[in-house]
Design an enzyme around this catalytic site. Sequence first.
Site, PDB file in Angstrom:
ATOM      1  NE  ARG A 165      10.963  57.550 -43.483  1.00 59.87           N
ATOM      2  CZ  ARG A 165       9.552  57.600 -43.384  1.00 59.87           C
ATOM      3  NH1 ARG A 165       9.625  57.122 -42.183  1.00 59.87           N
ATOM      4  NH2 ARG A 165       8.523  58.492 -44.217  1.00 59.87           N
ATOM      5  CE  LYS A 183       1.919  58.294 -40.372  1.00 56.58           C
ATOM      6  NZ  LYS A 183       2.717  59.022 -40.227  1.00 56.58           N
ATOM      7  CG  ASP A 184       1.790  63.216 -41.587  1.00 53.41           C
ATOM      8  OD1 ASP A 184       2.180  63.206 -40.590  1.00 53.41           O
ATOM      9  OD2 ASP A 184       1.337  63.455 -42.250  1.00 53.41           O
ATOM     10  CB  SER A 220       7.401  56.374 -35.331  1.00 55.07           C
ATOM     11  OG  SER A 220       6.651  55.908 -34.021  1.00 55.07           O
ATOM     12  NE  ARG A 231      12.588  63.126 -39.802  1.00 47.84           N
ATOM     13  CZ  ARG A 231      12.866  64.378 -40.083  1.00 47.84           C
ATOM     14  NH1 ARG A 231      13.769  65.015 -39.398  1.00 47.84           N
ATOM     15  NH2 ARG A 231      12.102  65.546 -40.952  1.00 47.84           N
ATOM     16  N   GLY A 232      13.599  61.488 -43.963  1.00 47.71           N
ATOM     17  CA  GLY A 232      13.535  61.082 -45.097  1.00 47.71           C
ATOM     18  C   GLY A 232      11.917  61.048 -45.492  1.00 47.71           C
ATOM     19  CB  THR A 289      11.303  53.425 -37.029  1.00 50.10           C
ATOM     20  OG1 THR A 289      10.655  54.201 -36.811  1.00 50.10           O
ATOM     21  CG2 THR A 289      12.901  52.786 -35.209  1.00 50.10           C
ATOM     22  CB  CYS A 322       5.641  63.565 -33.064  1.00 49.08           C
ATOM     23  SG  CYS A 322       6.303  65.101 -32.757  1.00 49.08           S
ATOM     24  NE  ARG A 342       2.539  54.928 -33.496  1.00 48.54           N
ATOM     25  CZ  ARG A 342       3.104  54.083 -34.931  1.00 48.54           C
ATOM     26  NH1 ARG A 342       2.637  53.362 -33.822  1.00 48.54           N
ATOM     27  NH2 ARG A 342       3.151  54.332 -36.074  1.00 48.54           N
ATOM     28  NE  ARG A 343       6.213  53.460 -37.428  1.00 43.08           N
ATOM     29  CZ  ARG A 343       5.861  54.140 -38.338  1.00 43.08           C
ATOM     30  NH1 ARG A 343       6.532  55.228 -38.615  1.00 43.08           N
ATOM     31  NH2 ARG A 343       4.446  54.575 -39.172  1.00 43.08           N
TER      32      ARG A 343
END
Length: 344
Positions: free
Chosen positions: A167, A92-93, A141, A161-162, A139, A258, A143-144
């Site tokens: 996290r 996914k990255d 993201s 982040r992290g 989060t 992203c 999308r989330r």
Amino acid sequence: MDKKNLDESGVPSVIRVGSRSSELAMIQTRTIISALSALYPTINFEVITMKTIGDKILDKALPKIGQTNLFTKELEIALAANQIDMITHSLKDLPTTLPPNMQISVIYKRDNPTDALVLHPKHKGLRIDTLPKGSIIGTSSLRRIAFLKRNYPDLIFQDIRGNLNTRLRKLDEGDGDITYDAIVLATAGLIRMGWQSRLSHELDTTVCMYAVGQGALAVETRSDDDVINKLLSPLNDPDTVVCCTAERALLHSLGGGCSVPVGTCSSIDPDNHTLCIDGAVLSLDGKDIVKDIVTFVLPSSYRELGFSELSGIVTKVGYDLAEKLHEQGAGPVLAKAKEYIEAV
């Protein structure tokens, strides 16, 4: 691959593996190396780690950094310079457009692709739909955030982040003035880290569709490195190749990454070898959504086909789904999201 490192049978004595340096990245790299070592016990695998842009810049949300190769660029530079022979990635990255002379040579068997809620200990026993109004969910993201805002508008979403360790620490201890009630992470990452006890519950895909390629590992190589590419070929999982290739074609055709909220869900019916792929594009606030589904009957012998043949068959499936989404108005939704991100 330097021909000087090959033995009489054409097998290299050493393969240099590029990886990000986080604990999760190293666990994933060792998974690939273990599978290769079982096939080629005489090869020595040398792991070369490095930090990427996404690992270094932690004071900005990922979309605001303004690059698509946040977690791959430094590794790909090393691959192009022949400093390493292959790179292990979370699929996914990996951007849907790769640098010249680079390719995905392996898509490894997919683990659970869903997202998971991790609660602060004070909320033990609750679920996302029973959290108090105004609870802060961590989060980064889009999308989330979009999916969860759509389904749980009373929750507040805060960038976090992290790496996974960082996290989780921020969830348990807070982050400056921010106190998180829960965070959302990939289920596969939690399980690979051995943190099943922190997994409060998985988010159903009817609530939050997962990211393209989520849960799968990939290996990137130089396209002209025939030796390495041939050695890696047995690691491909046909079902995962089919699903993830279709998903990546969908994202590529939509022009997403992203920086836009795009979700998917795919599966193969084992009885009639039919691929089913759902796709959705959302506005950043989750109020607007465009979604559709495409099915495709695979050849009965698809598991016997190679990576390139499988990819060639199912890429059009992802493109077809993207076209259906565009026909329903995905373009304006994507454009509006991108305009907002670029403005902030």
